[in-house]
Design a protein around this motif. Structure first.
Motif, PDB file in Angstrom:
ATOM      1  N   GLY A 146      21.275  44.442  45.812  1.00  5.84           N
ATOM      2  CA  GLY A 146      22.423  45.347  46.007  1.00  5.84           C
ATOM      3  C   GLY A 146      23.753  44.651  46.152  1.00  5.84           C
ATOM      4  N   ASP A 158      26.722  49.059  36.222  1.00  2.00           N
ATOM      5  CA  ASP A 158      28.170  49.167  36.114  1.00  2.00           C
ATOM      6  C   ASP A 158      28.821  48.814  37.437  1.00  2.00           C
ATOM      7  OD1 ASP A 158      28.376  49.893  33.450  1.00  2.00           O
ATOM      8  OD2 ASP A 158      27.804  51.966  33.917  1.00  2.00           O
ATOM      9  N   PRO A 159      30.075  48.348  37.449  1.00  2.00           N
ATOM     10  CA  PRO A 159      30.987  48.233  36.332  1.00  2.00           C
ATOM     11  C   PRO A 159      30.639  47.076  35.399  1.00  2.00           C
ATOM     12  CG  PRO A 159      31.990  47.287  38.256  1.00  2.00           C
ATOM     13  CD  PRO A 159      30.701  47.912  38.714  1.00  2.00           C
ATOM     14  N   ASN A 160      31.263  47.069  34.224  1.00  2.92           N
ATOM     15  CA  ASN A 160      30.897  46.100  33.195  1.00  2.92           C
ATOM     16  C   ASN A 160      31.703  44.808  33.265  1.00  2.92           C
ATOM     17  OD1 ASN A 160      33.188  47.639  32.475  1.00  2.92           O
ATOM     18  ND2 ASN A 160      33.000  47.006  30.350  1.00  2.92           N
ATOM     19  N   VAL A 161      32.520  44.661  34.304  1.00  2.00           N
ATOM     20  CA  VAL A 161      33.339  43.442  34.415  1.00  2.00           C
ATOM     21  C   VAL A 161      33.405  43.001  35.881  1.00  2.00           C
ATOM     22  CG1 VAL A 161      35.494  44.793  34.576  1.00  2.00           C
ATOM     23  CG2 VAL A 161      35.601  42.417  33.845  1.00  2.00           C
ATOM     24  N   ASP A 215      38.539  37.467  34.187  1.00  2.00           N
ATOM     25  CA  ASP A 215      37.732  38.687  34.123  1.00  2.00           C
ATOM     26  C   ASP A 215      36.545  38.386  33.213  1.00  2.00           C
ATOM     27  OD1 ASP A 215      39.892  39.650  35.474  1.00  2.00           O
ATOM     28  OD2 ASP A 215      40.527  41.074  33.946  1.00  2.00           O
ATOM     29  N   TYR A 250      33.335  39.858  31.395  1.00  2.00           N
ATOM     30  CA  TYR A 250      32.633  41.076  30.992  1.00  2.00           C
ATOM     31  C   TYR A 250      31.143  40.787  30.802  1.00  2.00           C
ATOM     32  CZ  TYR A 250      36.992  43.572  30.475  1.00  2.00           C
ATOM     33  OH  TYR A 250      38.184  44.193  30.740  1.00  2.00           O
ATOM     34  N   ARG A 251      30.349  41.843  30.980  1.00  2.00           N
ATOM     35  CA  ARG A 251      28.894  41.727  30.856  1.00  2.00           C
ATOM     36  C   ARG A 251      28.525  41.114  29.497  1.00  2.00           C
ATOM     37  NH1 ARG A 251      27.106  47.257  31.072  1.00  2.00           N
ATOM     38  NH2 ARG A 251      27.567  47.114  33.272  1.00  2.00           N
ATOM     39  N   LYS A 309      29.453  38.579  28.012  1.00  2.00           N
ATOM     40  CA  LYS A 309      30.516  37.933  27.228  1.00  2.00           C
ATOM     41  C   LYS A 309      30.986  36.704  28.010  1.00  2.00           C
ATOM     42  CE  LYS A 309      32.211  41.851  24.629  1.00  2.00           C
ATOM     43  NZ  LYS A 309      31.166  41.596  23.630  1.00  2.00           N
ATOM     44  N   HIS A 338      38.132  38.826  42.244  1.00  2.00           N
ATOM     45  CA  HIS A 338      39.442  39.435  42.530  1.00  2.00           C
ATOM     46  C   HIS A 338      39.487  40.907  42.154  1.00  2.00           C
ATOM     47  CE1 HIS A 338      39.434  37.793  38.465  1.00  2.00           C
ATOM     48  NE2 HIS A 338      40.243  38.770  38.136  1.00  2.00           N
ATOM     49  N   LEU A 339      38.548  41.356  41.303  1.00  2.00           N
ATOM     50  CA  LEU A 339      38.517  42.772  40.925  1.00  2.00           C
ATOM     51  C   LEU A 339      37.853  43.613  42.008  1.00  2.00           C
ATOM     52  CD1 LEU A 339      37.540  42.407  37.170  1.00  2.00           C
ATOM     53  CD2 LEU A 339      39.812  42.801  38.134  1.00  2.00           C
ATOM     54  N   HIS A 340      36.849  43.054  42.637  1.00  2.00           N
ATOM     55  CA  HIS A 340      36.091  43.792  43.663  1.00  2.00           C
ATOM     56  C   HIS A 340      35.875  42.845  44.843  1.00  2.00           C
ATOM     57  CE1 HIS A 340      34.360  44.810  39.555  1.00  2.00           C
ATOM     58  NE2 HIS A 340      35.220  45.765  39.823  1.00  2.00           N
ATOM     59  N   PRO A 341      36.874  42.696  45.688  1.00  2.00           N
ATOM     60  CA  PRO A 341      36.805  41.660  46.737  1.00  2.00           C
ATOM     61  C   PRO A 341      35.635  41.813  47.710  1.00  2.00           C
ATOM     62  CG  PRO A 341      39.032  42.523  46.525  1.00  2.00           C
ATOM     63  CD  PRO A 341      38.165  43.401  45.692  1.00  2.00           C
ATOM     64  N   ALA A 342      34.999  42.979  47.702  1.00  2.00           N
ATOM     65  CA  ALA A 342      33.882  43.149  48.637  1.00  2.00           C
ATOM     66  C   ALA A 342      32.652  42.348  48.218  1.00  2.00           C
ATOM     67  CB  ALA A 342      33.524  44.629  48.722  1.00  2.00           C
TER      68      ALA A 342
END
Lengths: 272, 125
Positions: free
Chosen positions: B42, B70-73, B86, B88-89, B91, B110-114
């Motif tokens: 998780g 998801d998300p894909n990045v 960034d 991507y899945r 890539k 940096h996109l999802h700091p959690a």
């Protein structure tokens, strides 16, 4: 020769089972052809006869029609990765996806929309999976300066500016580099300073987008990262970024893709 | 004649062997590392969680996003070295920088700091 007849409770169970089977068959028989008919008449022009998003009008659209065969839905009231409920699908069919050619299908009767929802679920094998119950949106708190300041802190700490920009206009560093969805198609982060958003203008819907994510896009679910009160603070902070002149009436089509989508659907329906 | 040629060949081979022993696995002063983003019970995490290099080395990270959900990045960022990618899945991306300061530096999304953070350890020479 001795005839063996079902006895008592056993006979009732067999008869009950047969009745249920007949009812299900009759329901499916009534639903599928009609649902398919509604789909072909109103939806296939964009989503394609097979539902793969490659309808004859798809090439004209900037936001490409959803691939309904993937069973991956952005607008759910269920957790990220899960299937949507029937109510979610019905809502999207009825209210559309704002800012795109997926216009509200209110020219269809409620019964027709329900039939097409039944048909949509036949386009993806994923619908054999169980659908979890909808997540309940807690009541909105009262708006106070402290709450809005908390929302602003959550906005920054959660990394929102990376895509949506410091001011929420959808112009963050990742957006400027160009973003892709799960189909490798270009996608632009929402400009949060205007409404309606894709899901509409209701704050409860924005709460769901943040808590549950938009599957198939870079927008994640924050259900594990933020508590429900933080999400409400964030939603109400975002609401505060929208000036009155950037609030488009919910019941009028937006210029651009919505108007185009409406034209395409009408022409297709009228056989032009 | 044969003896002279044998000596020359032997000398060249010895030299090559000596150089091979002195050189590190990559080119001198360079280090290539692989980081894979996965979902572990998780939690999204870059794995391995800790990377060790020496100050002054040119570091090349090859980044793979293998999270199926998801998300894909997902993001890969090390603030102190101006790294922000960034990914991507499926890539893969590559990022290079010079580890010009020693210390322990946070690697984060940096996109999802959690998401769970990792660390880059840069050793003094």
């Amino acid at each position: 020769m001795r005839t063996v007849r079902p006895r008592g409770r056993c006979r009732r169970a067999v008869l009950g089972g047969l009745a249920a089977l007949l009812a299900v068959s009759a329901h499916a028989g009534a639903q599928t052809p009609e649902g398919r008919h509604v789909y072909e008449r109103h939806c296939a022009v964009c989503h394609g006869p097979k539902g793969d998003g490659n309808g004859e009008a798809a090439a004209r659209l900037t936001t490409k029609p959803a691939d309904l065969t993937a069973g991956r839905y952005k607008f759910r009231s269920t957790p990220s990765g899960a299937l949507p409920t029937d109510e979610d699908l019905l809502r999207t069919v009825t209210r559309g996806v704002r800012g795109t050619a997926m216009v509200p299908q209110t020219h269809l009767s409620q019964a027709e929309r329900q039939l097409v929802v039944g048909y949509l679920k036949r386009l993806s094998p994923r619908f054999a999976e169980p659908v979890p119950p909808a997540v309940e949106v807690p009541p909105a708190p009262a708006i106070t300066p402290d709450l809005l300041a908390r929302g602003a802190r959550v906005y920054r700490a959660s990394g929102c500016p990376e895509c949506h920009g410091d001011g929420g206009k959808g112009d963050g560093p990742s957006a400027r580099k160009g973003m892709k969805d799960a189909r490798d198609l270009p996608i632009v982060p929402a400009d949060l300073t205007r409404q309606p958003l894709k899901r509409g203008s209701a704050p409860e819907e924005t709460w769901k987008s943040i808590a549950l994510g938009l599957d198939g896009t870079p927008m994640p679910s924050y259900a594990d990262a933020l508590d429900p009160a933080d999400i409400w603070a964030l939603v109400l902070f975002l609401e505060s970024l929208v000036p009155q002149e950037r609030r488009h009436p919910e019941d009028r089509l937006l210029p651009g893709e919505e108007v185009l989508g409406d034209q395409i659907e009408r022409q297709h329906r009228e056989g032009r | 004649m044969k003896t002279t040629a044998g000596i020359v060949v032997g000398f060249v081979l010895s030299l090559m062997l000596a150089f091979a022993m002195l050189a590190p696995a990559g080119a001198q002063g360079e280090r290539e590392l692989h980081a894979v983003n996965i979902n572990y019970e998780g939690n999204n995490v870059w794995t391995p969680g800790t990377y060790v290099v020496r100050k002054g080395e040119k570091v090349r990270f090859k980044l793979f996003n293998r999270v199926k959900a998801d998300p894909n990045v997902h993001g890969f960022a090390i603030d102190e070295f101006n790294v922000k990618v960034d990914v991507y899945r499926d890539k893969p991306e590559t990022v290079e920088f010079t580890a010009d300061k020693a210390g322990i530096f946070r690697i984060w999304c940096h996109l999802h700091p959690a998401h769970l953070a990792g660390q880059l350890v840069v050793l003094e020479k």
